[in-house]
Design a protein around this motif. Structure first.
Motif, mmCIF file in Angstrom:
data_model
loop_
_atom_site.group_PDB
_atom_site.id
_atom_site.type_symbol
_atom_site.label_atom_id
_atom_site.label_comp_id
_atom_site.label_asym_id
_atom_site.label_seq_id
_atom_site.Cartn_x
_atom_site.Cartn_y
_atom_site.Cartn_z
ATOM 1 N N GLU A 11 18.557 -1.191 -0.281
ATOM 2 C CA GLU A 11 17.404 -0.352 -0.598
ATOM 3 C C GLU A 11 16.989 -0.607 -2.055
ATOM 4 O OE1 GLU A 11 15.598 1.729 1.197
ATOM 5 O OE2 GLU A 11 16.751 1.582 3.061
ATOM 6 N N PRO A 12 15.738 -0.323 -2.412
ATOM 7 C CA PRO A 12 15.341 -0.421 -3.824
ATOM 8 C C PRO A 12 16.220 0.466 -4.692
ATOM 9 C CG PRO A 12 13.412 -0.202 -2.421
ATOM 10 C CD PRO A 12 14.608 0.028 -1.544
ATOM 11 N N SER A 13 16.286 0.139 -5.968
ATOM 12 C CA SER A 13 17.120 0.884 -6.908
ATOM 13 C C SER A 13 16.637 2.322 -7.033
ATOM 14 C CB SER A 13 17.079 0.222 -8.283
ATOM 15 O OG SER A 13 15.779 0.341 -8.843
ATOM 16 N N PRO A 14 17.515 3.219 -7.482
ATOM 17 C CA PRO A 14 17.092 4.605 -7.711
ATOM 18 C C PRO A 14 15.870 4.712 -8.619
ATOM 19 C CG PRO A 14 19.481 4.461 -7.806
ATOM 20 C CD PRO A 14 18.964 3.051 -7.698
ATOM 21 N N ARG A 15 15.763 3.836 -9.599
ATOM 22 C CA ARG A 15 14.594 3.867 -10.504
ATOM 23 C C ARG A 15 13.308 3.640 -9.729
ATOM 24 N NH1 ARG A 15 11.864 -0.177 -13.961
ATOM 25 N NH2 ARG A 15 13.156 -1.760 -12.966
ATOM 26 N N LEU A 16 13.329 2.656 -8.825
ATOM 27 C CA LEU A 16 12.130 2.374 -8.022
ATOM 28 C C LEU A 16 11.849 3.506 -7.038
ATOM 29 C CD1 LEU A 16 10.172 -0.136 -7.839
ATOM 30 C CD2 LEU A 16 12.155 -0.385 -9.323
ATOM 31 N N GLN A 17 12.900 4.087 -6.499
ATOM 32 C CA GLN A 17 12.705 5.193 -5.565
ATOM 33 C C GLN A 17 12.089 6.401 -6.266
ATOM 34 O OE1 GLN A 17 16.059 6.042 -2.933
ATOM 35 N NE2 GLN A 17 16.801 3.936 -3.177
ATOM 36 N N ARG A 18 12.528 6.639 -7.509
ATOM 37 C CA ARG A 18 11.942 7.759 -8.267
ATOM 38 C C ARG A 18 10.479 7.494 -8.579
ATOM 39 N NH1 ARG A 18 17.076 7.575 -10.830
ATOM 40 N NH2 ARG A 18 16.229 6.348 -12.562
ATOM 41 N N LEU A 19 10.156 6.247 -8.927
ATOM 42 C CA LEU A 19 8.762 5.900 -9.194
ATOM 43 C C LEU A 19 7.917 6.079 -7.934
ATOM 44 C CD1 LEU A 19 6.512 4.736 -10.973
ATOM 45 C CD2 LEU A 19 7.352 2.432 -10.398
ATOM 46 N N HIS A 20 8.451 5.667 -6.807
ATOM 47 C CA HIS A 20 7.758 5.829 -5.527
ATOM 48 C C HIS A 20 7.458 7.297 -5.251
ATOM 49 C CE1 HIS A 20 7.968 6.037 -0.941
ATOM 50 N NE2 HIS A 20 6.867 5.359 -1.198
ATOM 51 N N GLN A 21 8.458 8.171 -5.442
ATOM 52 C CA GLN A 21 8.265 9.604 -5.213
ATOM 53 C C GLN A 21 7.266 10.195 -6.199
ATOM 54 O OE1 GLN A 21 9.347 11.565 -2.717
ATOM 55 N NE2 GLN A 21 10.112 9.657 -1.806
ATOM 56 N N ALA A 22 7.299 9.711 -7.440
ATOM 57 C CA ALA A 22 6.366 10.221 -8.455
ATOM 58 C C ALA A 22 4.924 9.880 -8.086
ATOM 59 C CB ALA A 22 6.717 9.643 -9.821
ATOM 60 N N ILE A 23 4.710 8.678 -7.541
ATOM 61 C CA ILE A 23 3.360 8.295 -7.114
ATOM 62 C C ILE A 23 2.937 9.118 -5.903
ATOM 63 C CG2 ILE A 23 1.973 6.409 -6.161
ATOM 64 C CD1 ILE A 23 3.674 4.493 -7.890
ATOM 65 N N LEU A 24 3.857 9.340 -4.960
ATOM 66 C CA LEU A 24 3.550 10.152 -3.774
ATOM 67 C C LEU A 24 3.138 11.574 -4.156
ATOM 68 C CD1 LEU A 24 6.349 9.142 -1.222
ATOM 69 C CD2 LEU A 24 3.871 8.815 -0.932
ATOM 70 N N SER A 25 3.803 12.091 -5.175
ATOM 71 C CA SER A 25 3.534 13.472 -5.592
ATOM 72 C C SER A 25 2.477 13.566 -6.686
ATOM 73 C CB SER A 25 4.832 14.136 -6.073
ATOM 74 O OG SER A 25 5.340 13.466 -7.227
ATOM 75 N N ALA A 26 1.879 12.416 -7.054
ATOM 76 C CA ALA A 26 0.860 12.372 -8.113
ATOM 77 C C ALA A 26 1.367 13.011 -9.396
ATOM 78 C CB ALA A 26 -0.421 13.049 -7.651
ATOM 79 N N ASP A 27 2.576 12.680 -9.774
ATOM 80 C CA ASP A 27 3.193 13.214 -10.990
ATOM 81 C C ASP A 27 2.327 12.847 -12.193
ATOM 82 O OD1 ASP A 27 4.760 13.874 -13.166
ATOM 83 O OD2 ASP A 27 6.608 13.084 -12.297
ATOM 84 N N PRO A 28 1.802 13.830 -12.929
ATOM 85 C CA PRO A 28 0.929 13.531 -14.076
ATOM 86 C C PRO A 28 1.633 12.766 -15.183
ATOM 87 C CG PRO A 28 1.476 15.874 -14.001
ATOM 88 C CD PRO A 28 1.953 15.288 -12.716
ATOM 89 N N ALA A 29 2.959 12.797 -15.204
ATOM 90 C CA ALA A 29 3.689 12.054 -16.244
ATOM 91 C C ALA A 29 3.446 10.555 -16.139
ATOM 92 C CB ALA A 29 5.184 12.346 -16.151
ATOM 93 N N LEU A 30 3.092 10.078 -14.956
ATOM 94 C CA LEU A 30 2.840 8.646 -14.776
ATOM 95 C C LEU A 30 1.570 8.196 -15.488
ATOM 96 C CD1 LEU A 30 3.711 8.027 -11.017
ATOM 97 C CD2 LEU A 30 5.036 7.380 -13.026
ATOM 98 N N ASP A 31 0.700 9.124 -15.788
ATOM 99 C CA ASP A 31 -0.553 8.757 -16.439
ATOM 100 C C ASP A 31 -0.394 8.550 -17.943
ATOM 101 O OD1 ASP A 31 -1.875 8.968 -13.998
ATOM 102 O OD2 ASP A 31 -2.187 11.116 -14.265
ATOM 103 N N LEU A 32 0.791 8.838 -18.458
ATOM 104 C CA LEU A 32 1.033 8.706 -19.886
ATOM 105 C C LEU A 32 1.880 7.488 -20.167
ATOM 106 C CD1 LEU A 32 1.903 12.456 -20.602
ATOM 107 C CD2 LEU A 32 -0.289 11.317 -20.992
ATOM 108 N N PRO A 33 1.665 6.825 -21.301
ATOM 109 C CA PRO A 33 2.550 5.728 -21.674
ATOM 110 C C PRO A 33 3.979 6.210 -21.765
ATOM 111 C CG PRO A 33 0.605 5.738 -23.058
ATOM 112 C CD PRO A 33 0.581 7.026 -22.269
ATOM 113 N N THR A 34 4.896 5.395 -21.287
ATOM 114 C CA THR A 34 6.324 5.749 -21.313
ATOM 115 C C THR A 34 7.011 5.062 -22.477
ATOM 116 O OG1 THR A 34 6.762 3.946 -19.796
ATOM 117 C CG2 THR A 34 6.427 6.128 -18.838
ATOM 118 N N PRO A 35 8.099 5.648 -22.976
ATOM 119 C CA PRO A 35 8.825 5.016 -24.074
ATOM 120 C C PRO A 35 9.355 3.646 -23.653
ATOM 121 C CG PRO A 35 9.548 7.285 -23.764
ATOM 122 C CD PRO A 35 8.690 6.936 -22.588
#
Length: 264
Positions: free
Chosen positions: A237-261
């Motif tokens: 399966e994809p790594s936990p990092r990719l799975q979290r990113l996938h869930q964040a996109i599904l839930s339209a997490d506003p944090a994704l719209d900001l530059p990350t460190p």
């Protein structure tokens, strides 16, 4: 002398090519160039040329190849009263050394630029990181030593250079995303993902760039393709990092719209 290995092999002295046409001398020149200003042992050169099946005549044959290279260099140096071929391709105890000036081998310049780019990336200076890494990547003119027959020693060198190139690409894309250049990145990231379908960092960067460009559904498609490839090819399966990113996109997490460190 100007030498390029990040693509086809070229080597010029005073504008005259010193690259031999025969395969084995080309291997020797390539290895000496990559290790320039360092002694390459005779045993290493023999291993590159003949692998584990080193003939009894190897020492004499190697000396012949070195002589051929020196003749090429001597022709290019014709008229220079201060340098001889033996001053450029130097015999040392147990090996040979190709003497060049700083900045004359593109692989070394690439390494210096990527080191500076990495330092800028880690310091959070993403404008400098993007510029330095972009300059280093433009030095590549194709696969490393694309027109040279590769033996066991050069194979490891080429693998190292190609891996360094991928790391530089990943860092540059990361800096570009942090700078908010997601829309411009999409085409380049699509090409990278097509070339490296199981490279999770490139997939994550493409997903992020697509999401920020208003194409969340395309980002989800990228994830599904990656997952299908990983499960089908490796049973993973994809790594936990990719799975979290996938869930964040599904839930339209506003944090994704900001530059990350920077991830380091």
């Amino acid at each position: 002398m100007e030498i390029t290995v990040l693509g086809p092999l070229t080597a010029q002295e005073n504008g005259v090519s010193i690259v031999p046409t025969a395969a084995k001398p080309r291997q020797i020149l390539s290895l000496l160039a990559l290790q320039s200003d360092r002694v390459v042992p005779v045993t290493t050169l023999m291993e590159e040329i003949w692998g584990e099946k080193i003939p009894r005549s190897a020492a004499t044959t190697l000396q012949t190849y070195i002589l051929q290279l020196r003749r090429k260099i001597a022709t290019a140096l014709d008229g220079d009263p201060h340098r001889r071929a033996k001053d450029v391709l130097v015999t040392r105890h147990g090996g040979y050394l190709l003497q060049v000036q700083p900045g004359q081998v593109d692989a070394h310049e690439f390494g210096q630029l990527t080191a500076s780019g990495r330092a800028a990336h880690e310091a959070g200076d993403h404008v400098a990181a993007s510029e330095l890494l972009g300059r280093s990547l433009k030095m590549w003119q194709g696969a490393a030593l694309v027109d040279v027959r590769i033996g066991p020693v050069l194979e490891l060198e080429v693998l190292r250079m190609e891996e360094d190139r991928l790391v530089a690409l990943e860092r540059r894309m990361d800096s570009e995303l942090i700078l908010g250049r997601h829309m411009e990145l999409v085409p380049d990231l699509q090409v990278l993902v097509a070339k490296h379908p199981m490279h999770e960092s490139f997939c994550a960067q493409l997903m992020t760039a697509l999401h920020r460009s208003g194409s969340a559904w395309r980002a989800l498609e990228v994830y599904q393709r990656l997952r299908g490839t990983l499960v089908g090819e490796l049973g993973l399966e994809p790594s936990p990092r990719l799975q979290r990113l996938h869930q964040a996109i599904l839930s339209a997490d506003p944090a994704l719209d900001l530059p990350t460190p920077a991830s380091g």
